[in-house]
Design an enzyme around this catalytic site. Structure first.
Site, PDB file in Angstrom:
ATOM      1  N   ALA A  36      57.564  27.232  39.223  1.00 44.81           N
ATOM      2  CA  ALA A  36      56.929  26.262  39.199  1.00 44.81           C
ATOM      3  C   ALA A  36      55.341  26.433  38.978  1.00 44.81           C
ATOM      4  O   ALA A  36      54.564  25.971  39.336  1.00 44.81           O
ATOM      5  CB  ALA A  36      56.744  25.512  40.702  1.00 44.81           C
ATOM      6  N   CYS A  37      55.300  26.953  37.743  1.00 42.53           N
ATOM      7  CA  CYS A  37      54.220  27.653  37.088  1.00 42.53           C
ATOM      8  C   CYS A  37      53.981  27.147  35.818  1.00 42.53           C
ATOM      9  O   CYS A  37      54.854  26.556  35.213  1.00 42.53           O
ATOM     10  CB  CYS A  37      54.427  29.203  36.830  1.00 42.53           C
ATOM     11  SG  CYS A  37      52.927  30.165  35.983  1.00 42.53           S
ATOM     12  N   GLY A  38      52.579  26.888  35.288  1.00 44.57           N
ATOM     13  CA  GLY A  38      52.178  26.461  34.087  1.00 44.57           C
ATOM     14  C   GLY A  38      52.950  27.249  32.945  1.00 44.57           C
ATOM     15  O   GLY A  38      53.320  26.505  31.822  1.00 44.57           O
ATOM     16  N   PHE A  39      53.177  28.549  33.130  1.00 41.96           N
ATOM     17  CA  PHE A  39      53.950  29.256  32.134  1.00 41.96           C
ATOM     18  C   PHE A  39      55.516  29.250  32.271  1.00 41.96           C
ATOM     19  O   PHE A  39      56.369  29.864  31.473  1.00 41.96           O
ATOM     20  CB  PHE A  39      53.567  30.693  32.134  1.00 41.96           C
ATOM     21  CG  PHE A  39      51.959  31.019  32.032  1.00 41.96           C
ATOM     22  CD1 PHE A  39      51.378  30.656  30.754  1.00 41.96           C
ATOM     23  CD2 PHE A  39      51.141  31.499  32.932  1.00 41.96           C
ATOM     24  CE1 PHE A  39      50.110  31.116  30.459  1.00 41.96           C
ATOM     25  CE2 PHE A  39      49.797  31.758  32.641  1.00 41.96           C
ATOM     26  CZ  PHE A  39      49.356  31.354  31.458  1.00 41.96           C
ATOM     27  N   THR A  40      56.121  28.522  33.081  1.00 41.49           N
ATOM     28  CA  THR A  40      57.463  28.479  33.352  1.00 41.49           C
ATOM     29  C   THR A  40      58.304  28.018  32.226  1.00 41.49           C
ATOM     30  O   THR A  40      59.321  28.728  32.163  1.00 41.49           O
ATOM     31  CB  THR A  40      57.889  27.479  34.695  1.00 41.49           C
ATOM     32  OG1 THR A  40      57.312  27.948  35.989  1.00 41.49           O
ATOM     33  CG2 THR A  40      59.253  27.334  34.698  1.00 41.49           C
TER      34      THR A  40
END
Length: 161
Positions: A36-40
Protein backbone atom coordinates in the site's frame (compact mmCIF):
# COMPACT_ATOMS: atom_id res chain seq x y z
CA UNK A 1 30.46 -11.15 9.27
CA UNK A 2 29.37 -12.95 6.12
CA UNK A 3 31.32 -12.29 2.94
CA UNK A 4 28.53 -13.17 0.52
CA UNK A 5 24.80 -13.71 0.20
CA UNK A 6 25.09 -17.48 0.42
CA UNK A 7 25.62 -17.44 4.18
CA UNK A 8 21.98 -16.42 4.76
CA UNK A 9 18.60 -18.03 4.73
CA UNK A 10 15.11 -16.59 4.79
CA UNK A 11 11.56 -17.86 5.00
CA UNK A 12 9.40 -18.03 1.91
CA UNK A 13 6.04 -16.29 2.08
CA UNK A 14 4.61 -19.77 2.75
CA UNK A 15 6.94 -20.12 5.78
CA UNK A 16 9.44 -22.58 4.30
CA UNK A 17 13.17 -22.17 4.98
CA UNK A 18 15.05 -20.95 1.89
CA UNK A 19 18.86 -21.18 2.06
CA UNK A 20 20.08 -18.41 -0.22
CA UNK A 21 22.88 -20.73 -1.28
CA UNK A 22 20.30 -22.20 -3.69
CA UNK A 23 20.82 -19.07 -5.83
CA UNK A 24 24.58 -19.55 -6.20
CA UNK A 25 25.72 -18.45 -9.65
CA UNK A 26 22.60 -16.38 -10.31
CA UNK A 27 22.08 -12.61 -10.23
CA UNK A 28 19.62 -11.43 -7.57
CA UNK A 29 17.57 -8.29 -7.25
CA UNK A 30 16.49 -8.05 -3.61
CA UNK A 31 13.70 -5.59 -2.82
CA UNK A 32 11.86 -4.62 0.36
CA UNK A 33 8.25 -4.34 -0.77
CA UNK A 34 4.94 -2.98 0.50
CA UNK A 35 1.39 -3.47 -0.72
CA UNK A 36 0.00 0.00 0.00
CA UNK A 37 2.83 2.36 -0.96
CA UNK A 38 3.13 4.94 -3.71
CA UNK A 39 5.86 2.71 -5.16
CA UNK A 40 3.70 -0.45 -5.06
CA UNK A 41 3.12 -0.28 -8.87
CA UNK A 42 6.83 -1.17 -9.17
CA UNK A 43 5.70 -4.78 -8.67
CA UNK A 44 4.73 -4.69 -12.36
CA UNK A 45 8.22 -3.58 -13.39
CA UNK A 46 9.86 -6.13 -11.12
CA UNK A 47 7.70 -8.86 -12.67
CA UNK A 48 8.72 -7.65 -16.14
CA UNK A 49 12.40 -7.92 -15.20
CA UNK A 50 11.71 -11.41 -13.85
CA UNK A 51 10.02 -12.41 -17.12
CA UNK A 52 12.70 -10.90 -19.38
CA UNK A 53 15.82 -12.00 -17.51
CA UNK A 54 14.71 -14.99 -15.44
CA UNK A 55 15.78 -17.57 -17.99
CA UNK A 56 19.21 -15.92 -18.17
CA UNK A 57 19.70 -16.23 -14.40
CA UNK A 58 18.04 -13.25 -12.70
CA UNK A 59 16.07 -13.94 -9.53
CA UNK A 60 13.94 -11.18 -8.04
CA UNK A 61 13.33 -11.69 -4.32
CA UNK A 62 10.64 -9.60 -2.63
CA UNK A 63 10.76 -9.07 1.11
CA UNK A 64 7.55 -7.47 2.45
CA UNK A 65 8.15 -4.96 5.21
CA UNK A 66 5.72 -2.98 7.35
CA UNK A 67 8.26 -0.56 8.86
CA UNK A 68 7.53 2.43 6.61
CA UNK A 69 4.17 4.05 7.23
CA UNK A 70 2.64 0.66 8.11
CA UNK A 71 2.10 0.10 4.38
CA UNK A 72 2.14 -3.70 4.49
CA UNK A 73 0.04 -4.66 7.53
CA UNK A 74 -1.42 -7.88 6.08
CA UNK A 75 -0.44 -11.45 6.79
CA UNK A 76 1.99 -13.27 4.52
CA UNK A 77 -0.98 -15.03 2.87
CA UNK A 78 -2.75 -11.71 2.26
CA UNK A 79 0.41 -10.13 0.85
CA UNK A 80 1.06 -13.07 -1.47
CA UNK A 81 -2.53 -13.02 -2.75
CA UNK A 82 -2.39 -9.24 -3.29
CA UNK A 83 0.85 -9.46 -5.31
CA UNK A 84 -0.48 -12.29 -7.47
CA UNK A 85 -3.94 -10.82 -7.99
CA UNK A 86 -2.89 -7.22 -8.72
CA UNK A 87 0.49 -7.60 -10.40
CA UNK A 88 0.77 -11.23 -11.48
CA UNK A 89 3.89 -11.64 -9.37
CA UNK A 90 5.55 -14.96 -10.10
CA UNK A 91 8.98 -14.23 -8.62
CA UNK A 92 9.70 -15.51 -5.11
CA UNK A 93 8.15 -13.52 -2.29
CA UNK A 94 9.53 -14.07 1.17
CA UNK A 95 7.97 -13.74 4.62
CA UNK A 96 7.53 -10.27 6.03
CA UNK A 97 10.64 -8.96 7.79
CA UNK A 98 12.10 -5.88 9.41
CA UNK A 99 14.88 -4.23 7.41
CA UNK A 100 15.97 -1.72 10.07
CA UNK A 101 16.49 -1.73 13.80
CA UNK A 102 17.19 -4.37 16.41
CA UNK A 103 14.98 -6.94 14.68
CA UNK A 104 16.35 -6.35 11.17
CA UNK A 105 16.80 -9.57 9.21
CA UNK A 106 20.50 -10.57 9.14
CA UNK A 107 20.43 -10.46 5.32
CA UNK A 108 19.44 -6.80 5.43
CA UNK A 109 22.08 -6.00 8.03
CA UNK A 110 24.63 -7.46 5.62
CA UNK A 111 23.18 -5.78 2.49
CA UNK A 112 23.17 -2.34 4.09
CA UNK A 113 26.72 -2.79 5.42
CA UNK A 114 27.92 -3.86 1.97
CA UNK A 115 26.12 -1.07 0.11
CA UNK A 116 25.35 1.92 2.35
CA UNK A 117 22.96 4.57 1.15
CA UNK A 118 23.50 8.31 0.82
CA UNK A 119 26.13 9.77 3.11
CA UNK A 120 27.07 6.26 4.23
CA UNK A 121 23.76 5.57 5.94
CA UNK A 122 23.13 1.89 6.55
CA UNK A 123 19.41 2.41 7.14
CA UNK A 124 16.81 1.55 4.54
CA UNK A 125 14.92 4.80 4.01
CA UNK A 126 11.70 3.51 2.42
CA UNK A 127 9.91 0.69 0.63
CA UNK A 128 11.30 -0.59 -2.68
CA UNK A 129 14.98 -0.04 -1.94
CA UNK A 130 16.73 -2.48 -4.27
CA UNK A 131 20.02 -4.38 -4.09
CA UNK A 132 21.62 -6.01 -7.13
CA UNK A 133 23.76 -9.01 -6.15
CA UNK A 134 26.13 -10.63 -8.64
CA UNK A 135 26.71 -14.27 -9.51
CA UNK A 136 29.47 -14.34 -6.89
CA UNK A 137 27.00 -13.47 -4.11
CA UNK A 138 28.40 -9.98 -3.58
CA UNK A 139 26.48 -6.72 -3.74
CA UNK A 140 26.97 -4.81 -6.98
CA UNK A 141 24.78 -1.79 -6.27
CA UNK A 142 22.04 -0.32 -4.11
CA UNK A 143 19.15 1.56 -5.75
CA UNK A 144 16.80 4.12 -4.24
CA UNK A 145 13.04 3.49 -3.97
CA UNK A 146 12.34 5.95 -6.78
CA UNK A 147 14.64 4.05 -9.18
CA UNK A 148 12.14 2.36 -11.48
CA UNK A 149 12.86 -1.33 -12.16
CA UNK A 150 13.22 -0.76 -15.92
CA UNK A 151 16.11 1.66 -15.24
CA UNK A 152 18.09 -1.26 -13.77
CA UNK A 153 18.07 -3.27 -17.02
CA UNK A 154 21.53 -2.19 -18.18
CA UNK A 155 23.12 -3.09 -14.82
CA UNK A 156 21.26 -6.43 -14.77
CA UNK A 157 22.44 -7.26 -18.29
CA UNK A 158 26.03 -6.46 -17.32
CA UNK A 159 25.75 -8.68 -14.22
CA UNK A 160 24.32 -11.54 -16.29
CA UNK A 161 27.09 -11.33 -18.93
Amino acid sequence: MATDLYAFEALSIEGQSVPLDRYRGQVLLIVNTASACGFTPQFAGLETLHQIYGERGLVVLGFPCNQFGHQDPGSNAEIGAFCQRNYGVSFPMMSKIDVNGADAHPLYRWLTAEAPGLLGSKAIKWNFTKFLVGKDGRVIRRYAPQDAPEKLAKDIEAALA
